[in-house]
Design a protein around this motif. Structure first.
Motif, PDB file in Angstrom:
ATOM      1  N   VAL A 142       0.835  -1.200   0.000  1.00 35.19           N
ATOM      2  CA  VAL A 142       0.000   0.000   0.000  1.00 35.19           C
ATOM      3  C   VAL A 142       0.871   1.252   0.000  1.00 35.19           C
ATOM      4  O   VAL A 142       0.574   2.234  -0.684  1.00 35.19           O
ATOM      5  N   GLN A 143       1.960   1.213   0.770  1.00 38.69           N
ATOM      6  CA  GLN A 143       2.871   2.355   0.804  1.00 38.69           C
ATOM      7  C   GLN A 143       3.476   2.608  -0.570  1.00 38.69           C
ATOM      8  O   GLN A 143       3.604   3.764  -1.005  1.00 38.69           O
ATOM      9  N   GLY A 144       3.842   1.523  -1.262  1.00 44.22           N
ATOM     10  CA  GLY A 144       4.392   1.672  -2.603  1.00 44.22           C
ATOM     11  C   GLY A 144       3.388   2.293  -3.559  1.00 44.22           C
ATOM     12  O   GLY A 144       3.738   3.181  -4.353  1.00 44.22           O
ATOM     13  N   ARG A 145       2.148   1.827  -3.475  1.00 45.58           N
ATOM     14  CA  ARG A 145       1.098   2.385  -4.316  1.00 45.58           C
ATOM     15  C   ARG A 145       0.846   3.853  -3.967  1.00 45.58           C
ATOM     16  O   ARG A 145       0.661   4.703  -4.853  1.00 45.58           O
ATOM     17  N   LEU A 146       0.849   4.148  -2.668  1.00 44.83           N
ATOM     18  CA  LEU A 146       0.633   5.522  -2.210  1.00 44.83           C
ATOM     19  C   LEU A 146       1.743   6.442  -2.696  1.00 44.83           C
ATOM     20  O   LEU A 146       1.479   7.568  -3.143  1.00 44.83           O
ATOM     21  N   ASP A 147       2.970   5.971  -2.626  1.00 42.95           N
ATOM     22  CA  ASP A 147       4.106   6.767  -3.105  1.00 42.95           C
ATOM     23  C   ASP A 147       3.976   7.047  -4.601  1.00 42.95           C
ATOM     24  O   ASP A 147       4.252   8.159  -5.068  1.00 42.95           O
ATOM     25  N   GLU A 148       3.555   6.027  -5.337  1.00 44.04           N
ATOM     26  CA  GLU A 148       3.407   6.166  -6.788  1.00 44.04           C
ATOM     27  C   GLU A 148       2.340   7.195  -7.138  1.00 44.04           C
ATOM     28  O   GLU A 148       2.561   8.093  -7.976  1.00 44.04           O
ATOM     29  N   VAL A 149       1.169   7.069  -6.499  1.00 42.17           N
ATOM     30  CA  VAL A 149       0.067   7.983  -6.796  1.00 42.17           C
ATOM     31  C   VAL A 149       0.406   9.397  -6.320  1.00 42.17           C
ATOM     32  O   VAL A 149       0.089  10.387  -6.998  1.00 42.17           O
ATOM     33  N   THR A 150       1.053   9.505  -5.170  1.00 40.28           N
ATOM     34  CA  THR A 150       1.443  10.825  -4.655  1.00 40.28           C
ATOM     35  C   THR A 150       2.402  11.518  -5.614  1.00 40.28           C
ATOM     36  O   THR A 150       2.276  12.721  -5.878  1.00 40.28           O
ATOM     37  N   ALA A 151       3.362  10.755  -6.133  1.00 40.72           N
ATOM     38  CA  ALA A 151       4.314  11.329  -7.090  1.00 40.72           C
ATOM     39  C   ALA A 151       3.598  11.781  -8.356  1.00 40.72           C
ATOM     40  O   ALA A 151       3.888  12.859  -8.902  1.00 40.72           O
ATOM     41  N   ARG A 152       2.633  10.970  -8.814  1.00 42.37           N
ATOM     42  CA  ARG A 152       1.881  11.336 -10.017  1.00 42.37           C
ATOM     43  C   ARG A 152       1.045  12.582  -9.766  1.00 42.37           C
ATOM     44  O   ARG A 152       0.956  13.469 -10.627  1.00 42.37           O
ATOM     45  N   ARG A 153       0.424  12.656  -8.581  1.00 47.91           N
ATOM     46  CA  ARG A 153      -0.365  13.839  -8.235  1.00 47.91           C
ATOM     47  C   ARG A 153       0.520  15.080  -8.163  1.00 47.91           C
ATOM     48  O   ARG A 153       0.166  16.142  -8.689  1.00 47.91           O
ATOM     49  N   ASP A 154       1.673  14.953  -7.516  1.00 46.03           N
ATOM     50  CA  ASP A 154       2.562  16.103  -7.366  1.00 46.03           C
ATOM     51  C   ASP A 154       3.082  16.583  -8.715  1.00 46.03           C
ATOM     52  O   ASP A 154       3.250  17.791  -8.929  1.00 46.03           O
ATOM     53  N   THR A 155       3.325  15.644  -9.619  1.00 46.17           N
ATOM     54  CA  THR A 155       3.760  16.027 -10.970  1.00 46.17           C
ATOM     55  C   THR A 155       2.660  16.812 -11.678  1.00 46.17           C
ATOM     56  O   THR A 155       2.913  17.855 -12.292  1.00 46.17           O
ATOM     57  N   ALA A 156       1.426  16.298 -11.576  1.00 43.13           N
ATOM     58  CA  ALA A 156       0.290  16.983 -12.209  1.00 43.13           C
ATOM     59  C   ALA A 156       0.077  18.362 -11.600  1.00 43.13           C
ATOM     60  O   ALA A 156      -0.165  19.344 -12.315  1.00 43.13           O
ATOM     61  N   LEU A 157       0.197  18.460 -10.277  1.00 38.83           N
ATOM     62  CA  LEU A 157       0.032  19.750  -9.614  1.00 38.83           C
ATOM     63  C   LEU A 157       1.125  20.721 -10.049  1.00 38.83           C
ATOM     64  O   LEU A 157       0.860  21.911 -10.263  1.00 38.83           O
ATOM     65  N   GLY A 158       2.340  20.205 -10.187  1.00 41.63           N
ATOM     66  CA  GLY A 158       3.438  21.058 -10.624  1.00 41.63           C
ATOM     67  C   GLY A 158       3.205  21.612 -12.016  1.00 41.63           C
ATOM     68  O   GLY A 158       3.472  22.793 -12.286  1.00 41.63           O
ATOM     69  N   GLU A 159       2.697  20.770 -12.900  1.00 35.55           N
ATOM     70  CA  GLU A 159       2.416  21.214 -14.270  1.00 35.55           C
ATOM     71  C   GLU A 159       1.298  22.257 -14.286  1.00 35.55           C
ATOM     72  O   GLU A 159       1.385  23.258 -15.005  1.00 35.55           O
ATOM     73  N   LEU A 160       0.257  22.026 -13.486  1.00 35.27           N
ATOM     74  CA  LEU A 160      -0.841  22.987 -13.431  1.00 35.27           C
ATOM     75  C   LEU A 160      -0.399  24.306 -12.801  1.00 35.27           C
ATOM     76  O   LEU A 160      -0.814  25.390 -13.246  1.00 35.27           O
ATOM     77  N   ASP A 161       0.437  24.210 -11.773  1.00 37.82           N
ATOM     78  CA  ASP A 161       0.939  25.433 -11.141  1.00 37.82           C
ATOM     79  C   ASP A 161       1.797  26.237 -12.112  1.00 37.82           C
ATOM     80  O   ASP A 161       1.737  27.473 -12.131  1.00 37.82           O
ATOM     81  N   ALA A 162       2.596  25.536 -12.899  1.00 35.86           N
ATOM     82  CA  ALA A 162       3.430  26.222 -13.890  1.00 35.86           C
ATOM     83  C   ALA A 162       2.549  26.887 -14.948  1.00 35.86           C
ATOM     84  O   ALA A 162       2.813  28.024 -15.370  1.00 35.86           O
ATOM     85  N   GLU A 163       1.501  26.184 -15.363  1.00 38.08           N
ATOM     86  CA  GLU A 163       0.582  26.756 -16.345  1.00 38.08           C
ATOM     87  C   GLU A 163      -0.127  27.978 -15.772  1.00 38.08           C
ATOM     88  O   GLU A 163      -0.284  29.007 -16.448  1.00 38.08           O
ATOM     89  N   ALA A 164      -0.577  27.868 -14.506  1.00 36.06           N
ATOM     90  CA  ALA A 164      -1.257  28.986 -13.856  1.00 36.06           C
ATOM     91  C   ALA A 164      -0.329  30.192 -13.735  1.00 36.06           C
ATOM     92  O   ALA A 164      -0.760  31.342 -13.933  1.00 36.06           O
ATOM     93  N   ALA A 165       0.941  29.927 -13.422  1.00 37.80           N
ATOM     94  CA  ALA A 165       1.903  31.027 -13.299  1.00 37.80           C
ATOM     95  C   ALA A 165       2.088  31.729 -14.641  1.00 37.80           C
ATOM     96  O   ALA A 165       2.166  32.963 -14.707  1.00 37.80           O
TER      97      ALA A 165
END
Length: 247
Positions: A142-165
């Motif tokens: 579960v921790q491995g899956r959580l790490d994977e999804v968290t990394a994917r979410r953070d990447t998506a958030l980073g891209e959206l934040d860059a676009e918003a900026a």
């Protein structure tokens, strides 16, 4: 209020950029990874609780086994001493011999009972150890899956934040070219009207409320000077006239 037609057109550009920022913010809040992270976090916490409970049970069994084994050793040593006394011939009184033999028999029974307890505790401990191993693997998965999804979410958030900026910088440039009083009115209306403060008048229809303007209202807009800032009678948003307004 008056503003050059070009400034009013720029206001539509500001509105488009604000809508884009709203869309980015909505997408940021609505990322499917948010729900996945929340679900996996809860699952991880539940599995961790189960693991801690299993580890506690295994630890309790270990202490119980140690205590039972110590009890067995104590009884065994006592029985060995009594047997040594019996074998040595030091006890000659029939009564004492009978008492000693009864005690040896009682200790043998006690030792057998305690050994059964040790076996029972060992079985429970082994079961707890298997449970600990199983839950440890489950928590890791579960921790491995959580790490994977968290990394994917953070990447998506980073891209959206860059676009918003990037969009925010574009908005600052465009808004700086719009008169301050017009921007102030736009900002107030935008806050009141759910994020849309200015709308294009297209084919006699306000694109803010999607209502076709009445003939009298259209006539008033036709007669208004090009630099007059007109408003929709229905939604009160700023109406920006363009070549396809149908006037």
């Amino acid at each position: 209020m008056n503003a050059a037609p070009a400034d009013q057109i720029r206001l539509l550009d500001v509105q488009d950029l604000d809508v884009r920022l709203q869309q980015i913010a909505h997408k940021r809040r609505s990322l499917p990874e948010h729900a996945e992270v929340e679900s996996l976090t809860k699952d991880h916490a539940q599995q961790r609780d189960l693991l801690v409970a299993a580890q506690t049970e295994e630890s309790d069994c270990a202490r119980e086994q140690t205590k039972a084994e110590q009890d067995v050793d104590q009884v065994r040593r006592r029985a060995a001493r009594d047997q040594q006394r019996l074998d040595s011939g030091a006890v000659t009184s029939p009564k004492d011999l009978e008492s000693l033999q009864r005690e040896i028999a009682s200790l043998a029974k006690r030792q057998s009972d305690l050994e059964d307890i040790v076996l029972e505790v060992m079985e429970r401990r082994e079961s707890a150890q298997e449970r600990v191993a199983e839950l440890t693997e489950r928590v890791a998965a579960v921790q491995g899956r959580l790490d994977e999804v968290t990394a994917r979410r953070d990447t998506a958030l980073g891209e959206l934040d860059a676009e918003a900026a990037s969009v925010t910088k574009d908005r600052e440039v465009v808004a700086a070219a719009v008169p301050a009083d017009l921007m102030k009115l736009y900002g107030r209306l935008r806050e009141q009207q759910g994020g849309v403060g200015a709308a294009k008048l297209s084919q006699r229809t306000c694109q803010g409320c999607r209502q076709e303007l009445a003939i009298t209202e259209l006539n008033e807009i036709r007669q208004a000077a090009p630099d007059t800032v007109v408003r929709c009678e229905n939604c009160r948003r700023i109406l920006v006239r363009t070549a396809d307004s149908g006037l």
